[in-house]
Design a protein around this motif. Structure first.
Motif, PDB file in Angstrom:
ATOM      1  N   ARG A  32       0.938  -1.244   0.067  1.00 51.28           N
ATOM      2  CA  ARG A  32       0.053  -0.155  -0.094  1.00 51.28           C
ATOM      3  C   ARG A  32       0.911   1.046  -0.146  1.00 51.28           C
ATOM      4  N   PRO A  33       1.013   1.941  -1.111  1.00 52.52           N
ATOM      5  CA  PRO A  33       0.249   1.656  -2.312  1.00 52.52           C
ATOM      6  C   PRO A  33       0.877   0.472  -3.189  1.00 52.52           C
ATOM      7  N   PRO A  34       0.315  -0.042  -4.416  1.00 48.81           N
ATOM      8  CA  PRO A  34       0.863  -1.183  -4.914  1.00 48.81           C
ATOM      9  C   PRO A  34       2.031  -0.555  -5.577  1.00 48.81           C
ATOM     10  N   LEU A  35       2.965  -1.469  -5.775  1.00 48.40           N
ATOM     11  CA  LEU A  35       4.389  -1.400  -6.009  1.00 48.40           C
ATOM     12  C   LEU A  35       4.901  -1.377  -7.497  1.00 48.40           C
ATOM     13  N   THR A  36       5.159  -0.175  -8.176  1.00 52.20           N
ATOM     14  CA  THR A  36       5.924  -0.235  -9.316  1.00 52.20           C
ATOM     15  C   THR A  36       7.247  -1.135  -9.178  1.00 52.20           C
ATOM     16  N   THR A  37       7.433  -1.987 -10.128  1.00 49.77           N
ATOM     17  CA  THR A  37       8.514  -3.028 -10.175  1.00 49.77           C
ATOM     18  C   THR A  37       9.011  -3.252 -11.447  1.00 49.77           C
ATOM     19  N   ILE A  38      10.049  -4.063 -11.276  1.00 47.20           N
ATOM     20  CA  ILE A  38      10.774  -4.566 -12.597  1.00 47.20           C
ATOM     21  C   ILE A  38      10.326  -6.157 -12.676  1.00 47.20           C
ATOM     22  N   ASP A  39       9.849  -6.525 -13.722  1.00 45.99           N
ATOM     23  CA  ASP A  39       9.601  -7.903 -14.187  1.00 45.99           C
ATOM     24  C   ASP A  39      10.881  -8.627 -14.759  1.00 45.99           C
ATOM     25  N   MET A  40      11.313  -9.689 -14.413  1.00 46.01           N
ATOM     26  CA  MET A  40      12.347 -10.403 -14.846  1.00 46.01           C
ATOM     27  C   MET A  40      11.969 -11.242 -16.219  1.00 46.01           C
ATOM     28  N   GLU A  41      10.624 -11.333 -16.265  1.00 47.30           N
ATOM     29  CA  GLU A  41      10.044 -12.053 -17.362  1.00 47.30           C
ATOM     30  C   GLU A  41      10.654 -13.741 -17.323  1.00 47.30           C
ATOM     31  N   LEU A  42      10.245 -14.074 -16.360  1.00 47.36           N
ATOM     32  CA  LEU A  42      10.527 -15.502 -15.772  1.00 47.36           C
ATOM     33  C   LEU A  42       9.964 -16.567 -17.067  1.00 47.36           C
ATOM     34  N   LYS A  43       8.731 -16.376 -17.420  1.00 43.18           N
ATOM     35  CA  LYS A  43       7.889 -17.353 -18.045  1.00 43.18           C
ATOM     36  C   LYS A  43       8.854 -17.083 -19.550  1.00 43.18           C
ATOM     37  N   GLU A  44       9.214 -16.055 -19.987  1.00 44.57           N
ATOM     38  CA  GLU A  44       9.904 -15.945 -21.096  1.00 44.57           C
ATOM     39  C   GLU A  44      11.300 -16.554 -21.320  1.00 44.57           C
ATOM     40  N   LEU A  45      11.872 -16.463 -20.087  1.00 40.50           N
ATOM     41  CA  LEU A  45      13.125 -17.288 -19.946  1.00 40.50           C
ATOM     42  C   LEU A  45      12.865 -18.744 -19.959  1.00 40.50           C
ATOM     43  N   GLY A  46      11.845 -19.295 -19.498  1.00 45.31           N
ATOM     44  CA  GLY A  46      11.373 -20.604 -19.689  1.00 45.31           C
ATOM     45  C   GLY A  46      11.063 -20.991 -21.114  1.00 45.31           C
ATOM     46  N   HIS A  47      10.388 -20.135 -21.716  1.00 50.24           N
ATOM     47  CA  HIS A  47      10.106 -20.201 -23.166  1.00 50.24           C
ATOM     48  C   HIS A  47      11.524 -20.534 -24.039  1.00 50.24           C
ATOM     49  N   ARG A  48      12.336 -19.760 -23.611  1.00 51.12           N
ATOM     50  CA  ARG A  48      13.598 -19.660 -24.470  1.00 51.12           C
ATOM     51  C   ARG A  48      14.035 -21.038 -24.069  1.00 51.12           C
ATOM     52  N   ALA A  49      14.476 -21.336 -22.896  1.00 48.68           N
ATOM     53  CA  ALA A  49      15.230 -22.589 -22.408  1.00 48.68           C
ATOM     54  C   ALA A  49      14.489 -23.853 -23.013  1.00 48.68           C
ATOM     55  N   GLY A  50      13.116 -23.814 -22.992  1.00 46.71           N
ATOM     56  CA  GLY A  50      12.395 -25.048 -23.594  1.00 46.71           C
ATOM     57  C   GLY A  50      12.724 -25.165 -25.047  1.00 46.71           C
ATOM     58  N   LEU A  51      12.643 -23.959 -25.888  1.00 49.75           N
ATOM     59  CA  LEU A  51      13.084 -24.050 -27.335  1.00 49.75           C
ATOM     60  C   LEU A  51      14.268 -24.544 -27.602  1.00 49.75           C
ATOM     61  N   ALA A  52      15.018 -24.081 -26.713  1.00 49.62           N
ATOM     62  CA  ALA A  52      16.776 -24.468 -26.838  1.00 49.62           C
ATOM     63  C   ALA A  52      16.798 -26.013 -26.609  1.00 49.62           C
ATOM     64  N   ILE A  53      16.278 -26.582 -25.479  1.00 53.23           N
ATOM     65  CA  ILE A  53      16.446 -27.846 -25.111  1.00 53.23           C
ATOM     66  C   ILE A  53      15.823 -28.954 -26.180  1.00 53.23           C
ATOM     67  N   LEU A  54      14.819 -28.144 -26.835  1.00 51.68           N
ATOM     68  CA  LEU A  54      13.703 -28.932 -27.846  1.00 51.68           C
ATOM     69  C   LEU A  54      14.770 -29.189 -29.061  1.00 51.68           C
ATOM     70  N   SER A  55      15.242 -28.142 -29.423  1.00 52.04           N
ATOM     71  CA  SER A  55      16.238 -28.007 -30.483  1.00 52.04           C
ATOM     72  C   SER A  55      17.434 -28.893 -30.291  1.00 52.04           C
ATOM     73  N   LEU A  56      18.019 -28.841 -29.142  1.00 51.45           N
ATOM     74  CA  LEU A  56      19.348 -29.626 -28.844  1.00 51.45           C
ATOM     75  C   LEU A  56      18.966 -31.057 -28.833  1.00 51.45           C
ATOM     76  N   SER A  57      17.772 -31.444 -28.270  1.00 53.75           N
ATOM     77  CA  SER A  57      17.162 -33.111 -28.428  1.00 53.75           C
ATOM     78  C   SER A  57      17.215 -33.537 -29.744  1.00 53.75           C
ATOM     79  N   LYS A  58      16.930 -32.647 -30.650  1.00 51.49           N
ATOM     80  CA  LYS A  58      16.537 -33.270 -31.887  1.00 51.49           C
ATOM     81  C   LYS A  58      17.943 -32.915 -32.813  1.00 51.49           C
ATOM     82  N   GLY A  59      19.081 -32.583 -32.187  1.00 52.32           N
ATOM     83  CA  GLY A  59      20.217 -32.648 -32.655  1.00 52.32           C
ATOM     84  C   GLY A  59      20.597 -31.299 -33.719  1.00 52.32           C
ATOM     85  N   GLU A  60      19.748 -30.325 -33.263  1.00 53.72           N
ATOM     86  CA  GLU A  60      19.852 -29.152 -34.214  1.00 53.72           C
ATOM     87  C   GLU A  60      20.668 -27.931 -33.347  1.00 53.72           C
ATOM     88  N   PRO A  61      21.622 -27.346 -33.888  1.00 54.65           N
ATOM     89  CA  PRO A  61      22.481 -26.502 -33.237  1.00 54.65           C
ATOM     90  C   PRO A  61      21.646 -25.415 -32.594  1.00 54.65           C
TER      91      PRO A  61
END
Length: 338
Positions: free
Chosen positions: A284-313
């Motif tokens: 109180r009052p509600p807080l202005t803050t910085i979002d680290m975009e954790l879900k987007e970090l997960g998106h990028r990590a997921g896409l990377a591990i998917l590509s690597l698991s298929k043998g893609e660079p």
């Protein structure tokens, strides 16, 4: 043609119902062979109607993949990992890949047991995530026979690693306060031995120049409260804005300012870091803050591990994803000149 019995349907049932051979039904469902589009569609429709579910083990033997990945984390409470895991799952679910989440509790023995269990399940890859950027994995991951991606954690020099851009996030906070007319900005943050705390503090110091002060302590409300009491007990000018290294610290800061009858944001504007909504929305009052975009970090990590698991660079090295400013009421409107 609905499945009304209790018996598990097999590929033989699909082939018979669709009027094709077993090999044709298998090719249609697995996207292999030279099955024409009309037959593929008919076989898939029949499979859905009779309630056929492909055997994951058999599918894995054909593709030489288990269609599962493991996530190892030391984040016992899930504050950072659960949003990242949600992001990983979102990008993998459409590829039929499951995620096994294993918490190590910073216990090397438990981490080793989880790792052995994941390897026994023949997962296609592992994502290691932690509660701090500079935490080394509790088990040796660099020599595994499967790909490993690091997110919010330190990996070897040749690894695929994803970090939030803490320097850019701190700059967003300071720039926002300056745009609102604040000039005496104080920084209260976590322990100095945390890489993220040092990066954010240095970005703040670079942006604010002479007279800027960064106070290091705990990631806690208690530290935020204590730091404000210390600063306001000193003689001399008081800050007109406080940039906090976490939302928990910010809540302690706001409580301490209120105890001192300091108006927020009229007298002092406050910005946090994390966008931990259960905290940020309830201050109180509600807080202005910085979002680290954790879900987007997960998106990028997921896409990377998917590509690597298929043998893609996938390019090795650290990728820093930009943070986002979330504006609420703790900073107010631009100051009016007298």
């Amino acid at each position: 043609m609905k499945n009304t019995g209790d018996r598990r349907r097999t590929i033989y049932d699909v082939a018979k119902a669709a009027g094709v051979s077993i090999s044709t039904a298998s090719n249609a469902l697995n996207g292999t062979g030279r099955t024409n589009a009309e037959t593929r569609e008919r076989v898939r429709r029949v499979a859905e109607e009779i309630g056929f579910r492909p055997n994951a083990l058999a599918r894995g033997l054909l593709s030489k993949r288990s269609h599962a990945i493991g996530m190892l984390t030391n984040d016992t409470y899930g504050r950072l990992t659960l949003p990242m895991a949600a992001g990983v799952s979102e990008v993998l679910v459409d590829h039929g890949v499951s995620v096994f989440l294993c918490a190590t509790n910073n216990d090397p023995r438990l981490a080793q047991l989880h790792l052995e269990a994941l390897l026994d399940r023949q997962v296609d890859g592992i994502i290691f995530t932690a509660t701090r950027l500079d935490l080394e994995p509790p088990v040796q991951l660099s020599r595994l026979p499967i790909p490993v991606v690091y997110v919010f954690a330190e990996g070897p020099a040749d690894s695929v690693t994803f970090f939030p851009d803490d320097e850019q996030g701190a700059r967003l906070a300071v720039d926002h306060l300056k745009e609102l007319g604040r000039s005496r900005i104080l920084h209260i943050t976590g322990p100095k031995d945390y890489l993220a705390a040092r990066i954010r503090a240095q970005s703040y110091l670079d942006a604010c120049g002479d007279g800027a002060e960064a106070m290091f302590g705990d990631w806690s409300e208690e530290w935020g409260h204590e730091a404000v009491q210390t600063v306001f007990a000193r003689p001399g000018p008081k800050p007109d804005a406080i940039f906090c290294g976490s939302d928990e610290i910010a809540r302690g800061v706001i409580d301490a300012l209120r105890d001192l009858n300091v108006e927020i944001p009229t007298d002092v504007a406050v910005v946090g870091f994390d966008n931990w909504e259960v905290v940020a929305r309830q201050t109180r009052p509600p807080l202005t803050t910085i979002d680290m975009e954790l879900k987007e970090l997960g998106h990028r990590a997921g896409l990377a591990i998917l590509s690597l698991s298929k043998g893609e660079p996938v390019p090795a090295g650290i990728t820093r994803l930009p943070c986002r400013l979330v504006v609420r009421q703790s900073c107010g409107s631009p100051l009016q000149s007298d």
